[in-house]
Design a protein around this motif. Structure first.
Motif, PDB file in Angstrom:
ATOM      1  N   THR A  23       0.831  -1.211   0.000  1.00  0.00           N
ATOM      2  CA  THR A  23       0.000   0.000   0.000  1.00  0.00           C
ATOM      3  C   THR A  23       0.862   1.257   0.000  1.00  0.00           C
ATOM      4  O   THR A  23       0.650   2.176  -0.800  1.00  0.00           O
ATOM      5  CB  THR A  23      -0.941  -0.005   1.215  1.00  0.00           C
ATOM      6  N   VAL A  24       1.839   1.295   0.890  1.00  0.00           N
ATOM      7  CA  VAL A  24       2.720   2.463   0.974  1.00  0.00           C
ATOM      8  C   VAL A  24       3.492   2.652  -0.325  1.00  0.00           C
ATOM      9  O   VAL A  24       3.578   3.774  -0.859  1.00  0.00           O
ATOM     10  CB  VAL A  24       3.692   2.326   2.170  1.00  0.00           C
ATOM     11  N   PHE A  25       4.049   1.573  -0.867  1.00  0.00           N
ATOM     12  CA  PHE A  25       4.813   1.667  -2.112  1.00  0.00           C
ATOM     13  C   PHE A  25       3.932   2.204  -3.235  1.00  0.00           C
ATOM     14  O   PHE A  25       4.355   3.044  -4.018  1.00  0.00           O
ATOM     15  CB  PHE A  25       5.376   0.304  -2.514  1.00  0.00           C
ATOM     16  N   GLY A  26       2.697   1.711  -3.316  1.00  0.00           N
ATOM     17  CA  GLY A  26       1.783   2.162  -4.362  1.00  0.00           C
ATOM     18  C   GLY A  26       1.424   3.638  -4.234  1.00  0.00           C
ATOM     19  O   GLY A  26       1.376   4.365  -5.224  1.00  0.00           O
ATOM     20  N   LEU A  29       4.540   5.736  -5.113  1.00  0.00           N
ATOM     21  CA  LEU A  29       4.739   5.674  -6.560  1.00  0.00           C
ATOM     22  C   LEU A  29       3.730   6.557  -7.280  1.00  0.00           C
ATOM     23  O   LEU A  29       4.080   7.267  -8.228  1.00  0.00           O
ATOM     24  CB  LEU A  29       4.639   4.228  -7.051  1.00  0.00           C
ATOM     25  N   SER A  30       2.497   6.571  -6.814  1.00  0.00           N
ATOM     26  CA  SER A  30       1.472   7.440  -7.414  1.00  0.00           C
ATOM     27  C   SER A  30       1.837   8.914  -7.267  1.00  0.00           C
ATOM     28  O   SER A  30       1.673   9.696  -8.204  1.00  0.00           O
ATOM     29  CB  SER A  30       0.107   7.187  -6.776  1.00  0.00           C
ATOM     30  N   PHE A  31       2.314   9.286  -6.086  1.00  0.00           N
ATOM     31  CA  PHE A  31       2.745  10.673  -5.888  1.00  0.00           C
ATOM     32  C   PHE A  31       3.923  11.018  -6.799  1.00  0.00           C
ATOM     33  O   PHE A  31       3.992  12.118  -7.347  1.00  0.00           O
ATOM     34  CB  PHE A  31       3.124  10.938  -4.427  1.00  0.00           C
ATOM     35  N   SER A  32       4.858  10.091  -6.950  1.00  0.00           N
ATOM     36  CA  SER A  32       6.015  10.331  -7.825  1.00  0.00           C
ATOM     37  C   SER A  32       5.564  10.524  -9.269  1.00  0.00           C
ATOM     38  O   SER A  32       6.029  11.447  -9.955  1.00  0.00           O
ATOM     39  CB  SER A  32       6.997   9.169  -7.736  1.00  0.00           C
ATOM     40  N   LEU A  33       4.675   9.673  -9.721  1.00  0.00           N
ATOM     41  CA  LEU A  33       4.154   9.816 -11.086  1.00  0.00           C
ATOM     42  C   LEU A  33       3.369  11.116 -11.236  1.00  0.00           C
ATOM     43  O   LEU A  33       3.470  11.793 -12.260  1.00  0.00           O
ATOM     44  CB  LEU A  33       3.274   8.616 -11.441  1.00  0.00           C
ATOM     45  N   GLY A  34       2.603  11.468 -10.207  1.00  0.00           N
ATOM     46  CA  GLY A  34       1.857  12.726 -10.230  1.00  0.00           C
ATOM     47  C   GLY A  34       2.778  13.930 -10.282  1.00  0.00           C
ATOM     48  O   GLY A  34       2.516  14.900 -11.007  1.00  0.00           O
ATOM     49  N   ILE A  61      11.357   6.489 -10.267  1.00  0.00           N
ATOM     50  CA  ILE A  61      10.060   5.858 -10.531  1.00  0.00           C
ATOM     51  C   ILE A  61      10.257   4.414 -10.996  1.00  0.00           C
ATOM     52  O   ILE A  61       9.511   3.516 -10.596  1.00  0.00           O
ATOM     53  CB  ILE A  61       9.265   6.687 -11.546  1.00  0.00           C
ATOM     54  N   VAL A  62      11.269   4.178 -11.806  1.00  0.00           N
ATOM     55  CA  VAL A  62      11.545   2.810 -12.254  1.00  0.00           C
ATOM     56  C   VAL A  62      11.895   1.926 -11.057  1.00  0.00           C
ATOM     57  O   VAL A  62      11.382   0.802 -10.929  1.00  0.00           O
ATOM     58  CB  VAL A  62      12.673   2.792 -13.309  1.00  0.00           C
ATOM     59  N   PHE A  63      12.739   2.410 -10.162  1.00  0.00           N
ATOM     60  CA  PHE A  63      13.101   1.630  -8.977  1.00  0.00           C
ATOM     61  C   PHE A  63      11.876   1.379  -8.090  1.00  0.00           C
ATOM     62  O   PHE A  63      11.686   0.277  -7.583  1.00  0.00           O
ATOM     63  CB  PHE A  63      14.194   2.344  -8.165  1.00  0.00           C
ATOM     64  N   GLN A  64      11.057   2.400  -7.889  1.00  0.00           N
ATOM     65  CA  GLN A  64       9.857   2.240  -7.076  1.00  0.00           C
ATOM     66  C   GLN A  64       8.903   1.229  -7.705  1.00  0.00           C
ATOM     67  O   GLN A  64       8.334   0.380  -7.011  1.00  0.00           O
ATOM     68  CB  GLN A  64       9.140   3.576  -6.903  1.00  0.00           C
ATOM     69  N   GLY A  65       8.721   1.327  -9.017  1.00  0.00           N
ATOM     70  CA  GLY A  65       7.842   0.395  -9.724  1.00  0.00           C
ATOM     71  C   GLY A  65       8.360  -1.027  -9.651  1.00  0.00           C
ATOM     72  O   GLY A  65       7.583  -1.973  -9.460  1.00  0.00           O
ATOM     73  N   ALA A  90      13.696   2.075  -1.461  1.00  0.00           N
ATOM     74  CA  ALA A  90      14.394   3.183  -0.800  1.00  0.00           C
ATOM     75  C   ALA A  90      15.315   3.905  -1.779  1.00  0.00           C
ATOM     76  O   ALA A  90      15.395   5.140  -1.776  1.00  0.00           O
ATOM     77  CB  ALA A  90      15.184   2.665   0.401  1.00  0.00           C
ATOM     78  N   ILE A  91      15.991   3.170  -2.643  1.00  0.00           N
ATOM     79  CA  ILE A  91      16.836   3.792  -3.668  1.00  0.00           C
ATOM     80  C   ILE A  91      15.979   4.643  -4.588  1.00  0.00           C
ATOM     81  O   ILE A  91      16.324   5.784  -4.910  1.00  0.00           O
ATOM     82  CB  ILE A  91      17.608   2.717  -4.460  1.00  0.00           C
ATOM     83  N   GLY A  92      14.837   4.100  -5.005  1.00  0.00           N
ATOM     84  CA  GLY A  92      13.934   4.855  -5.872  1.00  0.00           C
ATOM     85  C   GLY A  92      13.416   6.111  -5.200  1.00  0.00           C
ATOM     86  O   GLY A  92      13.315   7.168  -5.822  1.00  0.00           O
ATOM     87  N   LEU A  93      13.103   6.006  -3.929  1.00  0.00           N
ATOM     88  CA  LEU A  93      12.621   7.171  -3.185  1.00  0.00           C
ATOM     89  C   LEU A  93      13.698   8.242  -3.078  1.00  0.00           C
ATOM     90  O   LEU A  93      13.416   9.443  -3.263  1.00  0.00           O
ATOM     91  CB  LEU A  93      12.154   6.736  -1.802  1.00  0.00           C
ATOM     92  N   LEU A  94      14.939   7.831  -2.835  1.00  0.00           N
ATOM     93  CA  LEU A  94      16.044   8.793  -2.756  1.00  0.00           C
ATOM     94  C   LEU A  94      16.290   9.472  -4.107  1.00  0.00           C
ATOM     95  O   LEU A  94      16.500  10.693  -4.163  1.00  0.00           O
ATOM     96  CB  LEU A  94      17.316   8.108  -2.273  1.00  0.00           C
ATOM     97  N   LEU A  95      16.263   8.692  -5.190  1.00  0.00           N
ATOM     98  CA  LEU A  95      16.471   9.279  -6.517  1.00  0.00           C
ATOM     99  C   LEU A  95      15.362  10.263  -6.866  1.00  0.00           C
ATOM    100  O   LEU A  95      15.624  11.369  -7.363  1.00  0.00           O
ATOM    101  CB  LEU A  95      16.541   8.176  -7.578  1.00  0.00           C
ATOM    102  N   THR A  96      14.120   9.875  -6.601  1.00  0.00           N
ATOM    103  CA  THR A  96      12.997  10.761  -6.901  1.00  0.00           C
ATOM    104  C   THR A  96      13.066  12.022  -6.046  1.00  0.00           C
ATOM    105  O   THR A  96      12.832  13.127  -6.551  1.00  0.00           O
ATOM    106  CB  THR A  96      11.662  10.030  -6.664  1.00  0.00           C
ATOM    107  N   SER A  97      13.394  11.865  -4.771  1.00  0.00           N
ATOM    108  CA  SER A  97      13.518  13.036  -3.891  1.00  0.00           C
ATOM    109  C   SER A  97      14.611  13.976  -4.368  1.00  0.00           C
ATOM    110  O   SER A  97      14.434  15.205  -4.365  1.00  0.00           O
ATOM    111  CB  SER A  97      13.819  12.592  -2.455  1.00  0.00           C
TER     112      SER A  97
END
Length: 113
Positions: A23-26, A29-34, A61-65, A90-97
């Motif tokens: 749920t959290v990952f989804g 990921l939705s916020f990142s895509l938004g 986003i690719v890492f999160q997905g 976590a890597i995806g979250l850091l890259l997106t941030s």
């Protein structure tokens, strides 16, 4: 390899715990895509300065997905796979941030004379 096979003695995580992470990952990921959608619709002109931002956000986003995809498989109840997916997320979250922070910095720099 048989999908029902697990190494002897490898601990498993609880289904409810994994479902909470899904749920959290989804949601993240939705916020990142938004954010990527909103940022790409920005009326400012694009330049080469925006390319690192785009690359960071897209890679994140690719890492999160990938992490979310990994948690959707039944073998993600194995602790090693669950932890690997969590690290990938976590890597995806850091890259997106980093991409979001860079985007804000570039927009602020454009506002200065």
């Amino acid at each position: 390899m048989d999908p029902d096979h697990k190494p002897d003695g490898e601990p498993e995580i609880g289904v409810l715990f994994r479902n909470g992470n899904i749920t959290v990952f989804g949601i993240v990921l939705s916020f990142s895509l938004g954010f990527l959608n909103t940022w790409s619709s920005n009326p400012n002109e694009w330049s080469l300065k925006d390319l690192p931002t785009l690359m960071l956000i897209a890679a994140g986003i690719v890492f999160q997905g990938w992490a979310l995809w990994r948690l959707l498989h039944p073998d993600s109840l194995r602790q090693s796979i669950f932890m690997s997916a969590t690290r990938t997320f976590a890597i995806g979250l850091l890259l997106t941030s980093a991409g979001v922070i860079l985007s804000i910095g570039i927009d602020l720099a454009r506002l200065l004379p």
